[in-house]
Design a protein around this motif. Structure first.
Motif, short mmCIF file in Angstrom:
data_model
loop_
_atom_site.label_atom_id
_atom_site.label_comp_id
_atom_site.label_asym_id
_atom_site.label_seq_id
_atom_site.Cartn_x
_atom_site.Cartn_y
_atom_site.Cartn_z
N CYS A 1 2.95 16.83 56.48
CA CYS A 1 2.45 18.09 57.03
C CYS A 1 3.52 18.58 58.00
N PHE B 1 3.43 20.52 60.32
CA PHE B 1 3.00 20.81 61.68
C PHE B 1 2.51 19.57 62.43
N CYS B 2 2.46 18.42 61.77
CA CYS B 2 1.96 17.21 62.43
C CYS B 2 3.06 16.53 63.27
N HIS C 1 -4.27 17.25 63.33
CA HIS C 1 -4.36 17.93 62.02
C HIS C 1 -5.79 18.36 61.69
N HIS D 1 -3.21 22.93 58.78
CA HIS D 1 -3.05 22.53 60.19
C HIS D 1 -3.13 23.82 61.04
#
Ligand SMILES: [Zn+2]
Length: 309
Positions: free
Chosen positions: A48, A50-51, A103, A154
């Motif tokens: 991911c 954005f994690c 998340h 996310h």
């Protein structure tokens, strides 16, 4: 007119921009469903973007708020921008604000303090865009869920700075005076009020449970809000999103920050939360008149009962 009880009860409403909504009131009076259970997010994909841990997968970070050495909110340019400083035809900027490292969390699950940090970051990025004299307008919006246009689940917000002021924004600007009467006119639809901001379902709602958050004292954008103002808005946003998520079981929605063009003081800053339970179809595209079977005052009552204090 006949008194036939089978006659459908219909209402036609127009909002302050002249948009029309036809309401099927009798259909909307059906007993409402109990709040729905939470729709879970999938487990975070290994990569991911954005994690935490995958920061190297995004374009270089341009801003952050951190706690104990870890980021709480992170900002970077959109990898697939609609506006960019190297573009001659679409000059501008397009940023992503990741609102939480978690998340699974949605905006309604953040604390008021975290939401205040989020709004402070949006304000800071808007101020940064204003430093570029070529930019005339900054649009801020959030797409939550696939049906609302989010390509990544996310939780994140987008900020677009552009060289021109969209015509739609100019149209809203002309209606600044109408906002001073809104609290009185929309009284039946108000379901949250903390003395600085109020949340209501407008009479001419285009979406079921559509909710607007409006300041009691006119301000043109987040940039005009001080610390107390940001806190009050965070509190109102928490109450509004919490009730909306409780009602819908975390269904998709859009949040639109309606802000004035750079350096404008007369503009009716407000937030519109547009739940995407329903889809516009042929009639809406053919006429720009929206058909709805949800009665805003009934939605407002339901949402008010779901506010956690
Ligand atoms: Zn993630």
């Amino acid at each position: 007119m006949s008194d036939d009880k089978s006659e459908p009860k219909l209402e036609l409403h127009k909002d302050y921009l002249g948009r029309q909504v036809v309401l099927s009131v009798s259909r909307g009076k059906r007993p409402h469903d109990a709040p729905k259970p939470r729709v879970g997010k999938d487990a975070p994909p290994e990569k991911c973007f954005f994690c935490p841990g995958n920061e190297h997968l995004t374009p270089p970070e341009i801003d952050r708020i951190e706690k104990d050495g870890k980021w709480e909110i992170r900002v970077f340019p959109n990898k697939f921008p609609a506006f960019h400083e190297s573009s001659k035809k679409a000059y501008g900027r397009h940023e992503i604000i990741v609102e939480t490292p978690d998340h699974q969390k949605t905006l309604s699950e953040l604390s008021v303090e975290n939401l205040k940090d989020y709004l402070s970051m949006v304000k800071r990025r808007m101020e940064a865009a204003r430093q570029d004299g070529r930019l005339k307008y900054t649009s801020v919006f959030k797409n939550e869920g696939q049906a609302a246009g989010a390509s990544l689940e996310h939780s994140h917000t987008q900020l677009v700075g552009m060289e021109f002021v969209p015509k739609y924004v100019l149209k809203i600007a002309k209606k600044t005076a109408a906002f001073s009467k809104m609290e009185k006119k929309e009284k039946k639809g108000i379901w949250f009020d903390n003395g600085h901001f109020f949340a209501f379902c407008p009479k001419a709602s285009r979406f079921p449970y559509e909710t607007w958050i409006v300041p009691k004292k006119q301000v043109s954008s987040l940039v005009g809000l001080d610390d107390q103002g940001l806190h009050s808005l965070a509190e109102c946003l928490k109450a509004a999103l919490g009730a909306l998520d409780a009602e819908s079981g975390y269904q998709p929605y859009n949040i639109v920050f309606h802000s004035g063009p750079h350096d404008w003081s007369a503009f009716p800053f407000h937030l519109e939360i547009l739940p995407r339970h329903s889809t516009w179809a042929g009639f809406e595209f053919a006429t720009e008149v929206v058909m709805s079977s949800s009665v805003p005052s009934v939605c407002a009552k339901e949402l008010g009962s779901l506010v956690k204090t």
